[in-house]
Design a protein around this motif. Structure first.
Motif, PDB file in Angstrom:
ATOM      1  N   ALA A  45       0.825  -1.206   0.000  1.00  0.00           N
ATOM      2  CA  ALA A  45       0.000   0.000   0.000  1.00  0.00           C
ATOM      3  C   ALA A  45       0.854   1.248   0.000  1.00  0.00           C
ATOM      4  N   GLY A  46       0.347   2.283  -0.660  1.00  0.00           N
ATOM      5  CA  GLY A  46       1.053   3.555  -0.689  1.00  0.00           C
ATOM      6  C   GLY A  46       0.367   4.559  -1.589  1.00  0.00           C
ATOM      7  N   THR A  47       1.076   5.612  -1.906  1.00  0.00           N
ATOM      8  CA  THR A  47       0.627   6.717  -2.754  1.00  0.00           C
ATOM      9  C   THR A  47      -0.383   7.598  -2.020  1.00  0.00           C
ATOM     10  N   ALA A  48      -0.189   8.876  -2.129  1.00  0.00           N
ATOM     11  CA  ALA A  48      -1.137   9.865  -1.625  1.00  0.00           C
ATOM     12  C   ALA A  48      -1.611  10.686  -2.811  1.00  0.00           C
ATOM     13  N   GLU A  49      -2.898  10.647  -3.074  1.00  0.00           N
ATOM     14  CA  GLU A  49      -3.449  11.369  -4.213  1.00  0.00           C
ATOM     15  C   GLU A  49      -4.522  12.328  -3.710  1.00  0.00           C
ATOM     16  N   ILE A  50      -4.323  13.589  -3.984  1.00  0.00           N
ATOM     17  CA  ILE A  50      -5.284  14.613  -3.567  1.00  0.00           C
ATOM     18  C   ILE A  50      -6.152  14.922  -4.774  1.00  0.00           C
TER      19      ILE A  50
END
Length: 419
Positions: free
Chosen positions: A313-318
């Motif tokens: 799991a990962g990634t930050a998407e705004i």
């Protein structure tokens, strides 16, 4: 005493369990067909007590700019025409300094350490199985610069009584033997020995069953349309199927969706959805698979062993309230598992997922009382809902039931944002 809990994710269910254990009549409402089907469904699986810290930290704005130009970047920002998004972003930037970071971390660790302490008791009392392990988290450094930079983290961990070990390459392999296959790709690590792992959704399902055995009633497929108020109190929660559901007190545990219901009754919380991604794949050979959690510091991706599966799991998407799982959305997490554990799991069978993390600009969740005498909040946990669930659920339940919580709520309530 009848308590209405809004939300059947891990936060709502733990709150419901602790309320029911104290003898309350508990009613849980959720729009999904079962528990743990939103952000709790396929998160990283980390009970990351040692890695509890706000995203808003000194140096993060410059790092974020760098991340935006990486090929396999941990951060995406879509420039939406959204005043809420830009206001939240501006508030986060104001917290990216030494004094704010220290204050916010101290507040978060207060909840995290409490969760760490009460979780074993909860598991002992319920006997639930959730593919749990107690082998810590290994923060893996690919460069000497990252390893040297971890000195500041070590000082903070020591300050907040979070046990850790600094490992060289051989030490990392001793903790995670499968890394011997890729030993040229990292230089060392920081092992957080108090961290645990487990499947958040399995936990949520099992705990909901235990709460039901104590008398809690769960009503799924219920879209909550509004919170009805009268003067200084909530008089009910209206759903599309049950109509007005009334109680003596109410708990809002709706994660990213809490502001949608609270704004109309003049409770304005800076909780914004930050999208995350994961894949889950079967273990093909235990000798080459992870045994606990590995956090790839370069890509900000967590790899966690969950029984006979691996969660990455990962990634930050705004990007607002978007749950779209695009064709290349999980490319980064797929790359990391293939890079570090190429023989451990079958990527061809990986199941992709995306969910919305309810983030506050200062990182600290919003717990406790609201402007209405019988409405309580338990939301805004960001990426740490699974980590903080036991502690925040128990503390809020105690508060609702008129029992003095075992942690101080100073700085944790909505009051820190004003009205």
């Amino acid at each position: 005493m009848k308590i209405v809990v809004m939300g059947a994710g891990v936060i709502g269910v733990t709150t419901a369990y602790y309320l029911a254990r104290q003898g309350a009549e508990v009613v849980v409402l959720d729009r999904q067909p079962g528990p743990g089907l939103e952000t709790s469904y396929a998160n990283a699986g980390e009970l990351s007590y040692g890695m509890t810290s706000p995203w808003a930290a000194p140096g993060v704005p410059m790092k974020a700019l760098k991340w935006l130009f990486m090929k396999r970047r941990p951060l995406f920002i879509w420039p939406l025409i959204s005043p809420k998004m830009w206001k939240w972003g501006a508030q986060m930037l104001t917290n990216c300094n030494e004094s704010a970071y220290a204050l916010n971390k101290s507040r978060m660790v207060r909840i995290s350490n409490y969760s760490r302490d009460v979780m074993p008791e909860l598991i002992a009392d319920t006997g639930i199985d959730y593919d749990g392990r107690e082998q810590g988290t290994l923060q893996l450094f690919r460069t000497e610069k990252q390893l040297k930079g971890s000195k500041a983290d070590q000082e903070v961990l020591a300050e907040f009584d979070s046990p850790f070990e600094v490992l060289d390459r051989d030490g990392c392999i001793a903790a995670e033997p499968a890394l011997a296959e890729v030993k040229d790709k990292f230089v060392g690590g920081l092992r957080l020995t108090a961290d645990r792992t487990g499947d958040c959704r399995l936990f949520t399902i099992a705990l909901a069953e235990k709460a039901a055995e104590l008398g809690a009633s769960f009503h799924y497929g219920q879209k909550i349309e509004m919170i009805a108020v009268e003067g200084e109190k909530v008089k009910g929660v209206r759903t599309d199927k049950l109509g007005l559901v009334t109680g003596d007190a109410y708990v809002c545990a709706l994660g990213s969706y809490a502001p949608n219901l609270l704004n109309p009754i003049d409770i304005r919380l800076p909780v914004y959805p930050v999208k995350g991604y994961s894949v889950t794949l079967p273990v093909t050979d235990d000798r080459f698979a992870p045994q606990s959690t590995i956090m790839d510091e370069t890509h900000k991706v967590a790899i966690t062993r969950l029984g006979d599966r691996i969660r990455v799991a990962g990634t930050a998407e705004i990007a607002g309230y978007s749950n779209r799982l695009g064709p290349h959305a999980t490319d980064t997490v797929r790359h990391v598992i293939g890079d570090l554990f190429p023989k451990g799991g079958d990527l061809s069978q990986a199941e992709g997922w995306t969910g919305l993390r309810p983030m506050t600009p200062d990182g600290t969740p919003i717990l406790g009382p609201s402007r209405y005498r019988n409405l309580y909040l338990n939301t805004g946990h960001g990426t740490l809902g699974w980590t903080m669930a036991a502690g925040s659920g128990r503390a809020v339940a105690d508060l609702v039931m008129g029992k003095k919580p075992e942690i101080d709520f100073d700085g944790l309530t909505a009051e820190r944002y004003g009205r």
